[in-house]
Enzyme design. Structure first.
Site, PDB file in Angstrom:
ATOM      1  N   TYR A   1      14.956  30.436   7.729  1.00  0.00           N
ATOM      2  CA  TYR A   1      13.772  31.165   8.159  1.00  0.00           C
ATOM      3  C   TYR A   1      13.719  31.264   9.689  1.00  0.00           C
ATOM      4  O   TYR A   1      14.007  30.313  10.400  1.00  0.00           O
ATOM      5  CB  TYR A   1      12.507  30.455   7.664  1.00  0.00           C
ATOM      6  CG  TYR A   1      12.259  30.613   6.186  1.00  0.00           C
ATOM      7  CD1 TYR A   1      11.908  31.842   5.645  1.00  0.00           C
ATOM      8  CD2 TYR A   1      12.362  29.525   5.329  1.00  0.00           C
ATOM      9  CE1 TYR A   1      11.665  31.994   4.289  1.00  0.00           C
ATOM     10  CE2 TYR A   1      12.124  29.652   3.967  1.00  0.00           C
ATOM     11  CZ  TYR A   1      11.769  30.889   3.445  1.00  0.00           C
ATOM     12  OH  TYR A   1      11.539  31.031   2.098  1.00  0.00           O
TER      13      TYR A   1
ATOM     14  N   MET B   1      11.418  24.639   1.640  1.00  0.00           N
ATOM     15  CA  MET B   1      10.720  23.781   0.698  1.00  0.00           C
ATOM     16  C   MET B   1      11.676  23.050  -0.237  1.00  0.00           C
ATOM     17  O   MET B   1      11.488  21.856  -0.525  1.00  0.00           O
ATOM     18  CB  MET B   1       9.731  24.607  -0.142  1.00  0.00           C
ATOM     19  CG  MET B   1       8.934  23.766  -1.131  1.00  0.00           C
ATOM     20  SD  MET B   1       7.812  24.723  -2.164  1.00  0.00           S
ATOM     21  CE  MET B   1       6.589  25.250  -0.958  1.00  0.00           C
TER      22      MET B   1
ATOM     23  N   ARG C   1      -9.556   0.569  16.531  1.00  0.00           N
ATOM     24  CA  ARG C   1      -9.675   1.285  15.262  1.00  0.00           C
ATOM     25  C   ARG C   1     -10.814   0.678  14.429  1.00  0.00           C
ATOM     26  O   ARG C   1     -11.898   1.221  14.365  1.00  0.00           O
ATOM     27  CB  ARG C   1      -8.331   1.230  14.523  1.00  0.00           C
ATOM     28  CG  ARG C   1      -8.169   2.239  13.423  1.00  0.00           C
ATOM     29  CD  ARG C   1      -6.739   2.280  12.917  1.00  0.00           C
ATOM     30  NE  ARG C   1      -6.259   0.990  12.423  1.00  0.00           N
ATOM     31  CZ  ARG C   1      -5.038   0.793  11.921  1.00  0.00           C
ATOM     32  NH1 ARG C   1      -4.177   1.803  11.867  1.00  0.00           N
ATOM     33  NH2 ARG C   1      -4.674  -0.399  11.487  1.00  0.00           N
TER      34      ARG C   1
ATOM     35  N   LYS D   1       0.838  -1.200   0.000  1.00  0.00           N
ATOM     36  CA  LYS D   1       0.000   0.000   0.000  1.00  0.00           C
ATOM     37  C   LYS D   1       0.873   1.250   0.000  1.00  0.00           C
ATOM     38  O   LYS D   1       2.094   1.179   0.162  1.00  0.00           O
ATOM     39  CB  LYS D   1      -0.919  -0.006   1.216  1.00  0.00           C
ATOM     40  CG  LYS D   1      -0.178   0.024   2.541  1.00  0.00           C
ATOM     41  CD  LYS D   1      -1.129  -0.031   3.719  1.00  0.00           C
ATOM     42  CE  LYS D   1      -0.352  -0.001   5.036  1.00  0.00           C
ATOM     43  NZ  LYS D   1      -1.251   0.018   6.214  1.00  0.00           N
TER      44      LYS D   1
END
Length: 359
Positions: free
Chosen positions: A255, A303, A132, A35
């Site tokens: 940053y 990024m 779950r 998956k």
């Protein structure tokens, strides 16, 4: 210009990890879990390599993933771990000859409407402590009886460990007890309980395991790296230095100016950032490898770029390769430094990171 961020992927290591899983089962079949695009490695390449290695059955999370396998000509059993979402999806799953998980009353009721075509295999899911999906242990006998009334149908009992990754946690043993009691009281022969961590810990030696993370060469056990449990990383995530600069003591980086140089610093800028899947929340000190030596992350991840301290590594130049995790730098170590888990790093690599199978 081709972006230098690349994931080098090893078929040999994937095969080796699969064979380790098979050795631990003593020859019992396993579901190989592919998956989330093969945990970020590439669904079809992973599936084909595992097929060539002797895999007998696959497990996916959703119908879309199963369709990719079937469209590629893979005819082996495919298990839909979340089961079907509605009646149209059930019809499509039946047409694809998928094995299904049934975890709720609605799915059970849908099966009761079938008159001709049935799933290849049904797994009734018991919530033995994960909290779950699944029927509570007290609800299982009635649901199991309903399944047995649907013929012809091969049915098994499935559970999922909540704490198998933590050898010091008692809940896994309790879940094994629930499994054993239901197995005995219902006379169930077909049981699937173990994930990768449970298989490595030999928590159940009779079931059909669902093996995921260990295939990709990361440790599913807390406080252990792949090598500690006999696994080899399949993916090595690399990029390169696109700038090397000298900064004076007191200079700030990134940053928010959260990192201040405590000394004259040789700074390297790596072409990788959260746009590539590198975790933004990785803090200063998170390791990378340059020339085989640790180059700690400094400042915030951007990024497209991150900064590393090259001061103690001789001769670094623009164009130097940087390993972000993989063959020589355990993904588990990077995950711990970033306060996350290997799954998120593997699955989080973005589509702009080239995947290159290198053997």
């Amino acid at each position: 210009m081709t972006r230098p961020a690349v994931a080098w992927l090893s078929r040999a290591n994937l095969r080796s990890n699969f064979l380790r899983a098979r050795a631990l089962t003593g020859g019992r079949p396993v579901y190989v879990v592919v998956k989330a695009d093969g945990y970020g490695h590439g669904l079809l390449e992973v599936a084909r390599t595992l097929l060539d290695s002797g895999a007998e059955a696959f497990a996916v999370a959703c119908l879309e993933e199963a369709i990719v396998l079937r469209d590629a000509g893979i005819t082996e059993p495919v298990l839909l771990l979340e089961g079907h979402a509605n009646q149209p999806e059930l019809a499509e799953a039946l047409a694809l000859r998928l094995q299904l998980v049934v975890h709720c009353e609605e799915q059970l009721a849908d099966l009761g409407t079938l008159t001709e075509t049935y799933p290849a295999r049904i797994w009734l899911k018991c919530d033995s402590g994960m909290g779950r999906l699944g029927f509570l242990p007290g609800e299982v006998p009635r649901a199991w009886a309903e399944l047995q009334g649907l013929a012809p149908l091969e049915a098994g009992l499935m559970m999922h460990f909540a704490t198998a990754d933590d050898p010091g946690h008692p809940a896994a043993v309790q879940q094994c007890l629930v499994s054993g009691e239901l197995r005995q009281s219902l006379g169930v022969d077909l049981v699937s309980l173990c994930n990768s961590a449970a298989l490595l810990r030999a928590l159940d030696d009779r079931d059909v395991p669902r093996v995921g993370l260990m295939l990709y060469g990361a440790s599913p056990v807390l406080h252990a790296d792949a090598a500690d449990v006999g696994l080899t990383p399949v993916a090595t995530f690399e990029s390169e230095l696109i700038a090397v600069r000298d900064l004076p003591a007191g200079a700030t980086v990134g940053y928010g100016q959260t990192w201040v140089a405590p000394r004259s610093t040789r700074l390297g800028i790596v072409a990788a950032g959260y746009g590539d899947g590198y975790p933004r929340h990785a803090g200063s000190g998170t390791p990378t490898l340059v020339r085989g030596q640790r180059a700690p992350l400094i400042g915030r991840v951007s990024m497209d770029m991150l900064a590393v301290d090259l001061t103690d590594i001789e001769g670094c130049e623009r164009g130097e390769r940087v390993e972000l995790w993989g063959a020589n730098l355990p993904v588990e170590e990077v995950a711990r430094a970033a306060n996350t888990i290997p799954y998120t790093l593997m699955c989080g690599l973005s589509s702009r990171v080239r995947r290159v199978w290198c053997d």
